[in-house]
Design a protein around this motif. Sequence first.
Motif, PDB file in Angstrom:
ATOM      1  N   HIS A   7      -8.333   8.717   2.000  1.00  0.00           N
ATOM      2  CA  HIS A   7      -8.842   8.043   3.194  1.00  0.00           C
ATOM      3  C   HIS A   7      -9.074   9.053   4.322  1.00  0.00           C
ATOM      4  O   HIS A   7      -8.282   9.959   4.516  1.00  0.00           O
ATOM      5  CB  HIS A   7      -7.797   7.008   3.641  1.00  0.00           C
ATOM      6  CG  HIS A   7      -8.287   6.119   4.736  1.00  0.00           C
ATOM      7  ND1 HIS A   7      -8.774   4.857   4.490  1.00  0.00           N
ATOM      8  CD2 HIS A   7      -8.384   6.300   6.069  1.00  0.00           C
ATOM      9  CE1 HIS A   7      -9.149   4.308   5.634  1.00  0.00           C
ATOM     10  NE2 HIS A   7      -8.926   5.165   6.614  1.00  0.00           N
ATOM     11  N   TYR A  21     -12.923   5.929  -2.670  1.00  0.00           N
ATOM     12  CA  TYR A  21     -13.115   5.103  -3.871  1.00  0.00           C
ATOM     13  C   TYR A  21     -13.811   3.791  -3.487  1.00  0.00           C
ATOM     14  O   TYR A  21     -13.793   3.384  -2.325  1.00  0.00           O
ATOM     15  CB  TYR A  21     -11.767   4.820  -4.550  1.00  0.00           C
ATOM     16  CG  TYR A  21     -10.755   4.119  -3.657  1.00  0.00           C
ATOM     17  CD1 TYR A  21     -10.686   2.733  -3.605  1.00  0.00           C
ATOM     18  CD2 TYR A  21      -9.873   4.847  -2.857  1.00  0.00           C
ATOM     19  CE1 TYR A  21      -9.768   2.091  -2.795  1.00  0.00           C
ATOM     20  CE2 TYR A  21      -8.952   4.222  -2.035  1.00  0.00           C
ATOM     21  CZ  TYR A  21      -8.901   2.827  -2.009  1.00  0.00           C
ATOM     22  OH  TYR A  21      -7.999   2.183  -1.202  1.00  0.00           O
ATOM     23  N   THR A  71      -6.568  -3.463  16.148  1.00  0.00           N
ATOM     24  CA  THR A  71      -5.696  -2.302  15.958  1.00  0.00           C
ATOM     25  C   THR A  71      -6.474  -0.994  16.099  1.00  0.00           C
ATOM     26  O   THR A  71      -5.965  -0.020  16.658  1.00  0.00           O
ATOM     27  CB  THR A  71      -5.066  -2.362  14.552  1.00  0.00           C
ATOM     28  OG1 THR A  71      -4.345  -3.589  14.456  1.00  0.00           O
ATOM     29  CG2 THR A  71      -4.133  -1.197  14.294  1.00  0.00           C
ATOM     30  N   HIS A  72      -7.712  -0.985  15.605  1.00  0.00           N
ATOM     31  CA  HIS A  72      -8.457   0.275  15.539  1.00  0.00           C
ATOM     32  C   HIS A  72      -9.091   0.624  16.874  1.00  0.00           C
ATOM     33  O   HIS A  72      -9.082   1.785  17.296  1.00  0.00           O
ATOM     34  CB  HIS A  72      -9.447   0.206  14.378  1.00  0.00           C
ATOM     35  CG  HIS A  72      -8.752  -0.280  13.142  1.00  0.00           C
ATOM     36  ND1 HIS A  72      -7.787   0.475  12.518  1.00  0.00           N
ATOM     37  CD2 HIS A  72      -8.781  -1.475  12.493  1.00  0.00           C
ATOM     38  CE1 HIS A  72      -7.274  -0.226  11.511  1.00  0.00           C
ATOM     39  NE2 HIS A  72      -7.863  -1.414  11.480  1.00  0.00           N
ATOM     40  N   LYS A  86     -13.482  -9.306   0.305  1.00  0.00           N
ATOM     41  CA  LYS A  86     -13.850 -10.724   0.100  1.00  0.00           C
ATOM     42  C   LYS A  86     -15.080 -11.131   0.893  1.00  0.00           C
ATOM     43  O   LYS A  86     -15.788 -12.043   0.514  1.00  0.00           O
ATOM     44  CB  LYS A  86     -12.673 -11.615   0.485  1.00  0.00           C
ATOM     45  CG  LYS A  86     -11.626 -11.645  -0.603  1.00  0.00           C
ATOM     46  CD  LYS A  86     -10.561 -12.684  -0.329  1.00  0.00           C
ATOM     47  CE  LYS A  86      -9.567 -12.697  -1.491  1.00  0.00           C
ATOM     48  NZ  LYS A  86      -8.211 -12.962  -1.081  1.00  0.00           N
ATOM     49  N   GLU A  87     -15.318 -10.498   2.013  1.00  0.00           N
ATOM     50  CA  GLU A  87     -16.448 -10.917   2.849  1.00  0.00           C
ATOM     51  C   GLU A  87     -17.644  -9.977   2.744  1.00  0.00           C
ATOM     52  O   GLU A  87     -18.776 -10.412   2.868  1.00  0.00           O
ATOM     53  CB  GLU A  87     -15.994 -11.049   4.312  1.00  0.00           C
ATOM     54  CG  GLU A  87     -14.899 -12.094   4.455  1.00  0.00           C
ATOM     55  CD  GLU A  87     -14.537 -12.414   5.890  1.00  0.00           C
ATOM     56  OE1 GLU A  87     -15.283 -12.047   6.806  1.00  0.00           O
ATOM     57  OE2 GLU A  87     -13.467 -13.037   6.078  1.00  0.00           O
ATOM     58  N   HIS A 115     -14.153   0.555   8.688  1.00  0.00           N
ATOM     59  CA  HIS A 115     -14.146   0.324  10.136  1.00  0.00           C
ATOM     60  C   HIS A 115     -15.130   1.281  10.793  1.00  0.00           C
ATOM     61  O   HIS A 115     -15.143   2.465  10.468  1.00  0.00           O
ATOM     62  CB  HIS A 115     -12.762   0.598  10.747  1.00  0.00           C
ATOM     63  CG  HIS A 115     -11.656  -0.170  10.127  1.00  0.00           C
ATOM     64  ND1 HIS A 115     -10.588   0.430   9.485  1.00  0.00           N
ATOM     65  CD2 HIS A 115     -11.450  -1.504  10.043  1.00  0.00           C
ATOM     66  CE1 HIS A 115      -9.778  -0.514   9.039  1.00  0.00           C
ATOM     67  NE2 HIS A 115     -10.266  -1.686   9.355  1.00  0.00           N
ATOM     68  N   ILE A 128     -14.973 -12.113  11.542  1.00  0.00           N
ATOM     69  CA  ILE A 128     -14.489 -12.522  12.868  1.00  0.00           C
ATOM     70  C   ILE A 128     -14.011 -11.337  13.710  1.00  0.00           C
ATOM     71  O   ILE A 128     -13.743 -11.491  14.898  1.00  0.00           O
ATOM     72  CB  ILE A 128     -13.349 -13.575  12.790  1.00  0.00           C
ATOM     73  CG1 ILE A 128     -12.134 -13.031  12.031  1.00  0.00           C
ATOM     74  CG2 ILE A 128     -13.853 -14.868  12.162  1.00  0.00           C
ATOM     75  CD1 ILE A 128     -10.891 -13.904  12.229  1.00  0.00           C
ATOM     76  N   CYS A 129     -13.926 -10.141  13.113  1.00  0.00           N
ATOM     77  CA  CYS A 129     -13.433  -8.980  13.886  1.00  0.00           C
ATOM     78  C   CYS A 129     -14.220  -8.750  15.190  1.00  0.00           C
ATOM     79  O   CYS A 129     -13.618  -8.578  16.248  1.00  0.00           O
ATOM     80  CB  CYS A 129     -13.443  -7.715  13.034  1.00  0.00           C
ATOM     81  SG  CYS A 129     -12.258  -7.732  11.665  1.00  0.00           S
ATOM     82  N   TYR A 180     -13.738  -8.016   8.254  1.00  0.00           N
ATOM     83  CA  TYR A 180     -13.901  -9.467   8.375  1.00  0.00           C
ATOM     84  C   TYR A 180     -14.973  -9.799   9.402  1.00  0.00           C
ATOM     85  O   TYR A 180     -15.120  -9.093  10.399  1.00  0.00           O
ATOM     86  CB  TYR A 180     -12.570 -10.133   8.760  1.00  0.00           C
ATOM     87  CG  TYR A 180     -11.477  -9.733   7.808  1.00  0.00           C
ATOM     88  CD1 TYR A 180     -11.503 -10.169   6.481  1.00  0.00           C
ATOM     89  CD2 TYR A 180     -10.466  -8.858   8.196  1.00  0.00           C
ATOM     90  CE1 TYR A 180     -10.538  -9.764   5.579  1.00  0.00           C
ATOM     91  CE2 TYR A 180      -9.493  -8.446   7.304  1.00  0.00           C
ATOM     92  CZ  TYR A 180      -9.536  -8.910   5.991  1.00  0.00           C
ATOM     93  OH  TYR A 180      -8.595  -8.495   5.096  1.00  0.00           O
ATOM     94  N   ASP A 216     -19.257  -2.319  14.647  1.00  0.00           N
ATOM     95  CA  ASP A 216     -20.399  -2.310  13.715  1.00  0.00           C
ATOM     96  C   ASP A 216     -19.962  -2.538  12.273  1.00  0.00           C
ATOM     97  O   ASP A 216     -20.672  -3.162  11.494  1.00  0.00           O
ATOM     98  CB  ASP A 216     -21.138  -0.965  13.782  1.00  0.00           C
ATOM     99  CG  ASP A 216     -22.004  -0.850  15.021  1.00  0.00           C
ATOM    100  OD1 ASP A 216     -22.162  -1.867  15.723  1.00  0.00           O
ATOM    101  OD2 ASP A 216     -22.518   0.252  15.291  1.00  0.00           O
ATOM    102  N   ASP A 259     -13.495   4.757   9.573  1.00  0.00           N
ATOM    103  CA  ASP A 259     -12.576   4.888   8.442  1.00  0.00           C
ATOM    104  C   ASP A 259     -13.391   4.801   7.173  1.00  0.00           C
ATOM    105  O   ASP A 259     -14.135   3.820   6.984  1.00  0.00           O
ATOM    106  CB  ASP A 259     -11.552   3.743   8.443  1.00  0.00           C
ATOM    107  CG  ASP A 259     -10.416   3.979   9.412  1.00  0.00           C
ATOM    108  OD1 ASP A 259      -9.768   5.032   9.287  1.00  0.00           O
ATOM    109  OD2 ASP A 259     -10.174   3.119  10.268  1.00  0.00           O
ATOM    110  N   ASP A 305     -15.625 -10.683  17.118  1.00  0.00           N
ATOM    111  CA  ASP A 305     -15.453 -11.724  18.141  1.00  0.00           C
ATOM    112  C   ASP A 305     -14.482 -11.310  19.246  1.00  0.00           C
ATOM    113  O   ASP A 305     -14.509 -11.884  20.339  1.00  0.00           O
ATOM    114  CB  ASP A 305     -14.919 -13.029  17.504  1.00  0.00           C
ATOM    115  CG  ASP A 305     -15.880 -13.598  16.480  1.00  0.00           C
ATOM    116  OD1 ASP A 305     -17.048 -13.163  16.464  1.00  0.00           O
ATOM    117  OD2 ASP A 305     -15.453 -14.463  15.690  1.00  0.00           O
ATOM    118  N   LYS A 342     -13.236   5.537   2.733  1.00  0.00           N
ATOM    119  CA  LYS A 342     -12.390   5.806   1.566  1.00  0.00           C
ATOM    120  C   LYS A 342     -13.189   6.589   0.525  1.00  0.00           C
ATOM    121  O   LYS A 342     -14.421   6.599   0.559  1.00  0.00           O
ATOM    122  CB  LYS A 342     -11.895   4.489   0.957  1.00  0.00           C
ATOM    123  CG  LYS A 342     -10.936   3.759   1.902  1.00  0.00           C
ATOM    124  CD  LYS A 342     -10.216   2.635   1.214  1.00  0.00           C
ATOM    125  CE  LYS A 342      -9.378   1.839   2.198  1.00  0.00           C
ATOM    126  NZ  LYS A 342      -8.159   2.559   2.608  1.00  0.00           N
TER     127      LYS A 342
END
Lengths: 187, 187
Positions: A14, A42, A122-123, A47-48, A59, A87-88, A85, A81, A38, A90, A40
Motif C-alpha cells: 500500500h 493488488y 478519516t483521510h 461492493k460499490e 482514496h 456516501i463518503c 463508498y 474524487d 491511497d 456527502d 494498492k
Amino acid sequence: MPLPDPTHARELIHTRKIVCEGFEREDGMWDIDGWITDVKTYEFKNKERGVVTPGEPIHGMGLRMTYDLELNVHAMVAVTDFSPYRICPDITPNFSKLAGLNLNKGFMRAARELVGGIKGCTHLFDLLGPMATTAYQTVDEIRYKDFQVREQRGEKVMPFFVNACHAWSTDGGVTKREFPTLYTGGK
Amino acid sequence: MPLPPPDVKRKLLHTRTITCQGFERTDGAWEVEGWITDVKTYAIPDAPERGNIPAGEPMHGMGLRLRVNDDMEITDAVAKQDYSPYRICHTITPSFRKLIGLSLTKGFRKAVRDVLGGTKGCVHLVDILGPMATTLFQTTAKRRHKQLDEARARGENVKHPVINTCHAWASDGPVVKRDFPEFYTGE
C-alpha cells in the motif's frame, strides 16, 4: 527513500501519498492545497465500485485552506474524487466548519470536535496535520523576521517554534544565537 | 489536483510531500516507511547554518521505518534525517526508538506526544506518524478482513474496528446496515 536497507524480504502492499502546496494569494491571504491518495499493489473487489485495479486510488481527496498571517482560517473546501463508498463525499461540506479556527490555538483539538469520527472523513482529517505544518512554513520567512525585529526592539516575543522541537529548545544553541533574550541555558 | 480553480491569482511558495509505504515481510511482520520533504520555490541566501539553500533543495528531508506485529504494536523503529535546517536536528533521531512498544490502536497520538512531543522530538518526523499509522491499517486490511470474516463465520460477535470512526461507517448508516447488520443502530 534513503532509509537504511531493509533487513527482510518484503512486498509492497500500500502507498499513501500526501502533497501540500502553500501559495501566496494576490489578495494578501495564503492558501494551502492538500491532496491525499491511497493506492494498492493488488486488485480487490469493492461492493460499490466493483473491481479496484492496482494503482487506482481507493482514496483520492483534498482540502483547500485559506488563512491569514495571524494563522486564522478563513475558508476550508473539501473534495472527494475517489472513495470506497458513495456516501463518503456527502460529508465534505462539514469541513467548511473549520473556518474561524486559528492554527496556533488548539487547532487539532477543535478540528476533532467539528469533523472527528462520524462527523468527518478519516483521510481528509489525516491531511489537516501536514496542512497546518505547511501553512506555518509557507509564511515562516515573514513571521520569523517579524519576531526578530520585535525582539531587537525590546518587545517580549514567544515565537511558535521556540520549545516546539529539540533544535528550538530554549536552552539550546539555536535559540541562544537566534533569539538570545529567550535563551534559558547556561553561559 | 482536482480542487476547484482558485478564485484569485496566487504564487506557489512551499511544497510538502509525504510518501508512506506499507510492506508485508516474508516473516509475517509488517513494515511501514514514511518520508517527508519540504521544498521552497525560492532560494534562501542566508540560512543561519546551511548558508545558501537553492530553490527546490529540501529544507527538511527525513523519514521513519516502523516494524509492527499483528497486534498493531511497534516492535522496531528507525529514524533518519538527510536534510534539516540545523546541525543538531539529527541528534534527536535515536529518540524515535521510544516508539517501540507503543500500540497503533490505543491512544497512539497521545502516547507519541508524551514520548516525542515538543523539545523531546522533531515536529516533522512526528507529523508523518499520523499518515504512517493510517497507511499501516490499510496495509494490514486484507489479512484483518480475512480474520474478521472467519470469526463471523464461526458465529463470533466481532465488531469491525472502523465502525463509528467516520461518516461512511456510522453505525446508523447504510454501509453498516448492509455489511454489519448486527451492529446497525439506525431505524
